[in-house]
Motif scaffolding. Structure first.
Motif, mmCIF file in Angstrom:
data_model
loop_
_atom_site.group_PDB
_atom_site.id
_atom_site.type_symbol
_atom_site.label_atom_id
_atom_site.label_comp_id
_atom_site.label_asym_id
_atom_site.label_seq_id
_atom_site.Cartn_x
_atom_site.Cartn_y
_atom_site.Cartn_z
ATOM 1 N N ILE A 170 0.898 -1.106 -0.006
ATOM 2 C CA ILE A 170 0.055 0.124 0.244
ATOM 3 C C ILE A 170 0.895 1.297 0.084
ATOM 4 C CG2 ILE A 170 -1.843 1.292 1.432
ATOM 5 C CD1 ILE A 170 -2.864 -1.680 2.149
ATOM 6 N N PHE A 171 1.969 1.332 1.003
ATOM 7 C CA PHE A 171 2.789 2.531 0.957
ATOM 8 C C PHE A 171 3.478 2.571 -0.464
ATOM 9 C CE2 PHE A 171 2.427 2.274 5.540
ATOM 10 C CZ PHE A 171 2.219 3.456 5.869
ATOM 11 N N MET A 172 3.862 1.343 -0.908
ATOM 12 C CA MET A 172 4.736 1.654 -2.150
ATOM 13 C C MET A 172 3.882 2.007 -3.315
ATOM 14 S SD MET A 172 7.792 1.790 -2.978
ATOM 15 C CE MET A 172 8.450 1.439 -1.606
ATOM 16 N N ALA A 173 2.674 1.407 -3.338
ATOM 17 C CA ALA A 173 1.686 1.773 -4.561
ATOM 18 C C ALA A 173 1.479 3.512 -4.512
ATOM 19 C CB ALA A 173 0.416 1.100 -4.424
ATOM 20 N N ALA A 174 1.123 3.795 -3.196
ATOM 21 C CA ALA A 174 1.144 5.289 -2.958
ATOM 22 C C ALA A 174 2.444 6.078 -3.414
ATOM 23 C CB ALA A 174 0.896 5.826 -1.648
ATOM 24 N N ILE A 175 3.545 5.800 -3.153
ATOM 25 C CA ILE A 175 4.830 6.531 -3.437
ATOM 26 C C ILE A 175 4.654 6.404 -4.766
ATOM 27 C CG2 ILE A 175 7.142 6.467 -3.226
ATOM 28 C CD1 ILE A 175 6.881 5.669 -0.239
ATOM 29 N N LEU A 176 4.527 5.141 -5.528
ATOM 30 C CA LEU A 176 4.724 5.047 -7.084
ATOM 31 C C LEU A 176 3.629 5.793 -8.022
ATOM 32 C CD1 LEU A 176 5.850 1.301 -7.334
ATOM 33 C CD2 LEU A 176 7.023 3.143 -8.056
ATOM 34 N N SER A 227 -5.794 -1.482 -13.720
ATOM 35 C CA SER A 227 -4.920 -2.290 -14.372
ATOM 36 C C SER A 227 -3.342 -1.984 -13.780
ATOM 37 C CB SER A 227 -4.983 -2.148 -15.833
ATOM 38 O OG SER A 227 -4.768 -0.906 -16.230
ATOM 39 N N ALA A 228 -3.210 -1.038 -13.390
ATOM 40 C CA ALA A 228 -1.771 -0.523 -12.827
ATOM 41 C C ALA A 228 -1.457 -0.985 -11.542
ATOM 42 C CB ALA A 228 -1.337 0.880 -13.044
ATOM 43 N N GLY A 229 -2.419 -1.286 -10.846
ATOM 44 C CA GLY A 229 -2.461 -2.024 -9.410
ATOM 45 C C GLY A 229 -2.496 -0.932 -8.225
ATOM 46 N N LYS A 230 -2.999 0.198 -8.771
ATOM 47 C CA LYS A 230 -3.058 1.453 -7.783
ATOM 48 C C LYS A 230 -4.095 0.893 -6.771
ATOM 49 C CE LYS A 230 -4.726 5.989 -7.482
ATOM 50 N NZ LYS A 230 -5.644 6.767 -8.128
ATOM 51 N N LEU A 259 -4.127 -8.759 -18.759
ATOM 52 C CA LEU A 259 -3.418 -7.309 -18.555
ATOM 53 C C LEU A 259 -2.017 -7.446 -18.805
ATOM 54 C CD1 LEU A 259 -5.025 -6.478 -15.167
ATOM 55 C CD2 LEU A 259 -5.264 -5.421 -17.137
ATOM 56 N N PHE A 260 -1.130 -8.531 -18.853
ATOM 57 C CA PHE A 260 0.279 -8.468 -19.148
ATOM 58 C C PHE A 260 0.438 -8.341 -20.631
ATOM 59 C CE2 PHE A 260 0.805 -9.218 -14.557
ATOM 60 C CZ PHE A 260 2.088 -8.669 -14.311
ATOM 61 N N LEU A 261 -0.864 -8.259 -21.452
ATOM 62 C CA LEU A 261 -0.494 -8.204 -22.797
ATOM 63 C C LEU A 261 -0.480 -6.794 -22.956
ATOM 64 C CD1 LEU A 261 -2.816 -10.970 -24.307
ATOM 65 C CD2 LEU A 261 -0.252 -10.839 -24.268
ATOM 66 N N THR A 262 -0.795 -5.774 -21.958
ATOM 67 C CA THR A 262 -0.822 -4.393 -22.212
ATOM 68 C C THR A 262 0.401 -3.792 -21.411
ATOM 69 O OG1 THR A 262 -2.083 -3.972 -20.042
ATOM 70 C CG2 THR A 262 -3.514 -4.631 -21.909
ATOM 71 N N PRO A 263 0.622 -2.434 -21.457
ATOM 72 C CA PRO A 263 1.820 -1.995 -20.700
ATOM 73 C C PRO A 263 1.413 -1.400 -19.532
ATOM 74 C CG PRO A 263 1.039 -0.348 -22.409
ATOM 75 C CD PRO A 263 0.061 -1.706 -22.515
ATOM 76 N N PHE A 264 0.134 -1.645 -18.895
ATOM 77 C CA PHE A 264 -0.293 -0.861 -17.545
ATOM 78 C C PHE A 264 0.442 -1.667 -16.511
ATOM 79 C CE2 PHE A 264 -4.005 -0.387 -20.816
ATOM 80 C CZ PHE A 264 -3.596 1.064 -20.689
ATOM 81 N N PRO A 265 0.567 -3.020 -16.454
ATOM 82 C CA PRO A 265 1.092 -3.512 -15.048
ATOM 83 C C PRO A 265 2.538 -3.046 -14.857
ATOM 84 C CG PRO A 265 0.141 -5.338 -16.574
ATOM 85 C CD PRO A 265 0.099 -4.182 -17.288
ATOM 86 N N TYR A 266 3.336 -2.334 -15.961
ATOM 87 C CA TYR A 266 4.481 -1.870 -15.897
ATOM 88 C C TYR A 266 4.753 -0.406 -15.728
ATOM 89 C CZ TYR A 266 5.581 -6.407 -18.174
ATOM 90 O OH TYR A 266 5.929 -7.788 -18.634
ATOM 91 N N LEU A 267 3.480 -0.052 -15.362
ATOM 92 C CA LEU A 267 3.566 1.430 -14.771
ATOM 93 C C LEU A 267 3.742 1.477 -13.148
ATOM 94 C CD1 LEU A 267 0.562 2.881 -16.725
ATOM 95 C CD2 LEU A 267 3.190 3.415 -16.965
ATOM 96 N N THR A 268 3.121 0.631 -12.166
ATOM 97 C CA THR A 268 3.493 0.447 -11.043
ATOM 98 C C THR A 268 3.517 -0.744 -10.451
ATOM 99 O OG1 THR A 268 1.031 1.020 -10.448
ATOM 100 C CG2 THR A 268 2.508 2.998 -10.479
ATOM 101 N N PHE A 269 2.791 -1.571 -10.944
ATOM 102 C CA PHE A 269 2.471 -3.010 -10.193
ATOM 103 C C PHE A 269 3.637 -3.785 -10.270
ATOM 104 C CE2 PHE A 269 1.651 -7.790 -10.561
ATOM 105 C CZ PHE A 269 1.067 -7.938 -9.495
ATOM 106 N N MET A 270 4.341 -3.698 -11.187
ATOM 107 C CA MET A 270 5.783 -4.676 -11.287
ATOM 108 C C MET A 270 6.795 -4.241 -10.473
ATOM 109 S SD MET A 270 5.003 -7.433 -12.688
ATOM 110 C CE MET A 270 6.798 -8.124 -12.509
ATOM 111 N N GLN A 271 6.904 -2.941 -10.368
ATOM 112 C CA GLN A 271 7.605 -2.291 -9.515
ATOM 113 C C GLN A 271 7.488 -2.542 -8.000
ATOM 114 O OE1 GLN A 271 6.187 -0.764 -12.001
ATOM 115 N NE2 GLN A 271 7.485 0.452 -13.112
ATOM 116 N N THR A 272 6.210 -2.570 -7.575
ATOM 117 C CA THR A 272 5.937 -3.145 -6.154
ATOM 118 C C THR A 272 6.235 -4.510 -6.028
ATOM 119 O OG1 THR A 272 3.396 -3.865 -6.566
ATOM 120 C CG2 THR A 272 3.997 -1.573 -5.911
ATOM 121 N N GLN A 273 5.990 -5.402 -7.038
ATOM 122 C CA GLN A 273 6.496 -6.819 -7.015
ATOM 123 C C GLN A 273 7.888 -7.054 -6.710
ATOM 124 O OE1 GLN A 273 3.466 -9.038 -6.686
ATOM 125 N NE2 GLN A 273 3.015 -7.033 -6.344
ATOM 126 N N VAL A 274 8.534 -6.254 -7.437
ATOM 127 C CA VAL A 274 10.094 -6.341 -7.273
ATOM 128 C C VAL A 274 10.414 -5.792 -5.888
ATOM 129 C CG1 VAL A 274 11.054 -4.339 -8.464
ATOM 130 C CG2 VAL A 274 12.347 -6.629 -8.714
#
Lengths: 229, 330
Positions: free
Chosen positions: A28-34, A152-155, A170-185
């Motif tokens: 939650i914190f990371m999604a807010a910062i991103l 789709s971005a995981g906000k 969703l992974f066929l679109t660019p949206f998960p690479y906007l914030t979601f994948m960053q939180t996962q890593v």
């Protein structure tokens, strides 16, 4: 609000959708910062600036329009990040939640992907800006885009809670690479062997949207009416 | 003979505009089927301008003046034709070109609205890569000439229109452009401020041997600044030459302003020309241009004239005459 909802869910169980309490709070914190870092943009009004002819004074100067817009974006992000960090700092100080901290390796990947997310969102903003070459009505497409982006971005929630088929779509679109994948890593949820694949996918989307922008801006400039007189 | 600084050959700019019927039904219909019309904003214009010339672009609203300037500045892509400004194709927007010209649009501004004008000046210094000593020298000079020392530290939105326009000019001239496109620079200003700006533009032209194209609806601007004028109507060039030639050619009348020692009657006066104004002992007469001197001599002999002036008809009236005779000129 997200914090309260997830806190209620974690009162009866220790693992929800593959996340323990500390991971979810960190998410939650990371999604807010991103959100402040990646998704907030100073260029949401770019189409109006183009349609009204406001960009004319920039086009007349010996400076690249895109460099100028990029600097505006960086300045805006700096302000957003500062505000988000202060807000998150106060919340962390008040509630002292458990936060998952990444390793040095994942921190580097996280920062690179966050930079990639910033570039990708900048390219999205430029793309929406080109609407201004042809139409004054950009509110509708932008509204639909942001609604879709929120999901789709995981906000609003981690994408892992969605059914597998929807996640794959969703992974066929660019949206998960906007914030979601960053939180996962950040949370260490991306296997090392997948990092290269996702890095390549992120890079591919950046190249694709760069080329699309190049084409549309060139076409747009030929239609530019420099209105306002 | 010096090479032209600006060369325009067969320049055209056509816009495709769609026509919409009024009302909700018209809006719905336009979603399904749109009727487009091609408007020739600039239609096959050619001219060239030498270094140091100040040329007036004259034309009615929508004649194509601003569109031409925007194409010369590289803002608009021409439908066809060739443009060369300082040896560059403006559309390429090369830095070397953009550092040498300025476009001032009277109804648009480049100043940051919520910041003092000085902030825009500093930003322009960075963008145009102006060395600090040269920047300070030019800025001080422009600020003194335009008398805005007290205004440049105040938020732009709090300045009067006149002060703002002066600051706009400073922002446009800080890099000492060799070519200046001025589109209605005195629009909305009072007569004193118009005169100040005109004097300033003239001074700038002389000092830097700058090439200037000026559009204005105020004929005083054109009369004071431009020796040569290009007249445009419906996108086409209808005249290109000396302003004095067009006055000689199209001013059919002169104005006689007379002050009499004693009141004269309308009947006494009407045989000399068309009476435009008569109050007691002063009158204004419109007389044939070629006979003006003879009529003035007859007036002096026949009536108790105390003072007499022969003036040109206002430029506005001559321009109206030219546009009225467009077919004859073209």
């Amino acid at each position: 609000m997200s914090l309260t909802v997830w806190s209620v869910l974690f009162t009866s169980q220790t693992n929800v959708f593959g996340y323990n309490r500390a991971e979810m709070i960190s998410y939650i914190f990371m999604a807010a910062i991103l959100h402040g870092l990646v998704l907030a943009s100073a260029l949401y009004g770019l189409a109006e600036r183009i349609y009204s002819g406001d960009i004319s004074s920039l086009l007349l100067k010996p400076v690249s329009l895109f460099s100028y817009l990029a600097i505006e974006e960086v300045a805006d992000k700096g302000r957003n990040i500062l505000a988000t960090l202060i807000e998150s700092g106060i919340l962390i100080a008040l509630f002292q939640p458990e936060i998952v901290l990444p390793s040095a390796y994942t921190t580097v990947v996280f920062l690179l992907w966050a930079a990639g997310g910033v570039i990708l969102n900048f390219l999205f903003s430029l793309l929406f800006g080109t609407l201004g070459f042809w139409s004054p009505d950009t509110w509708g497409p932008k509204f639909l885009f942001f609604i879709f982006l929120d999901f789709s971005a995981g906000k609003l929630f981690p994408l892992n809670i969605l059914p597998d088929w929807l996640q794959s779509a969703l992974f066929l679109t660019p949206f998960p690479y906007l914030t979601f994948m960053q939180t996962q890593v950040f949370l260490g949820k991306v296997a090392i062997d997948k990092i290269l694949i996702h890095s390549s996918a992120l890079l591919l989307w950046i190249v694709l949207f760069y080329l699309l922008n190049k084409f549309l801006w060139h076409w747009g400039f030929k239609n530019y009416a420099a209105q306002g007189q | 003979m010096p090479e032209p600084v600006i060369t325009v050959r067969n320049l055209k700019k056509h816009f495709s505009v769609y026509k919409k019927e009024p009302g909700l039904l018209g809006s719905v219909r336009s979603l399904l089927r749109r009727e487009y019309e091609t408007v020739a904003a600039v239609d096959d214009i050619s001219f060239s301008i030498k270094q140091g010339e100040v040329v007036g672009f004259i034309g009615q609203n929508g004649a194509g003046k601003t569109t031409t300037l925007k194409m010369l500045a590289g803002l608009l892509y021409p439908t066809s034709g060739e443009v060369s400004v300082l040896g560059f194709n403006p559309w390429n927007r090369e830095n070397a070109f953009q550092k040498q010209f300025s476009l001032v649009l009277g109804q648009k501004n480049q100043l940051w609205w919520d910041l003092p004008a000085m902030e825009t000046f500093l930003l322009n210094q960075a963008i145009y890569d102006i060395p600090n000593p040269r920047f300070r020298k030019t800025l001080n000079k422009l600020v003194d000439l335009l008398d805005v020392k007290d205004s440049i530290q105040i938020q732009v939105r709090k300045l009067s229109l006149g002060q703002r326009m002066k600051c706009e000019l400073i922002a446009a001239l800080l890099h000492n452009p060799k070519v200046l496109f001025l589109d209605e620079p005195t629009i909305g200003l009072d007569v004193i401020m118009q005169k100040t700006l005109r004097d300033f533009i003239s001074e700038y032209n002389k000092e830097y041997n700058a090439t200037i194209i000026l559009t204005s609806h105020y004929m005083d601007d054109v009369k004071e600044l431009c020796e040569r004028v290009i007249m445009i109507d419906h996108g086409k060039k209808i005249y290109d030459g000396l302003l004095s030639s067009i006055i000689n050619k199209y001013a059919r009348n002169k104005i006689l302003s007379v002050v009499f020692a004693a009141p004269v009657s309308k009947n006494d006066l009407k045989k000399f020309g068309t009476i435009k104004h008569l109050t007691g002992s002063s009158a204004t007469l419109l007389v044939s241009r070629k006979d003006a001197t003879k009529i003035a001599a007859r007036l002096l002999e026949s009536l108790p004239v105390q003072d007499l002036n022969i003036e040109e008809a206002p430029l506005e009236a001559i321009i109206r005459e030219v546009f009225g005779n467009r077919a004859k000129i073209a």
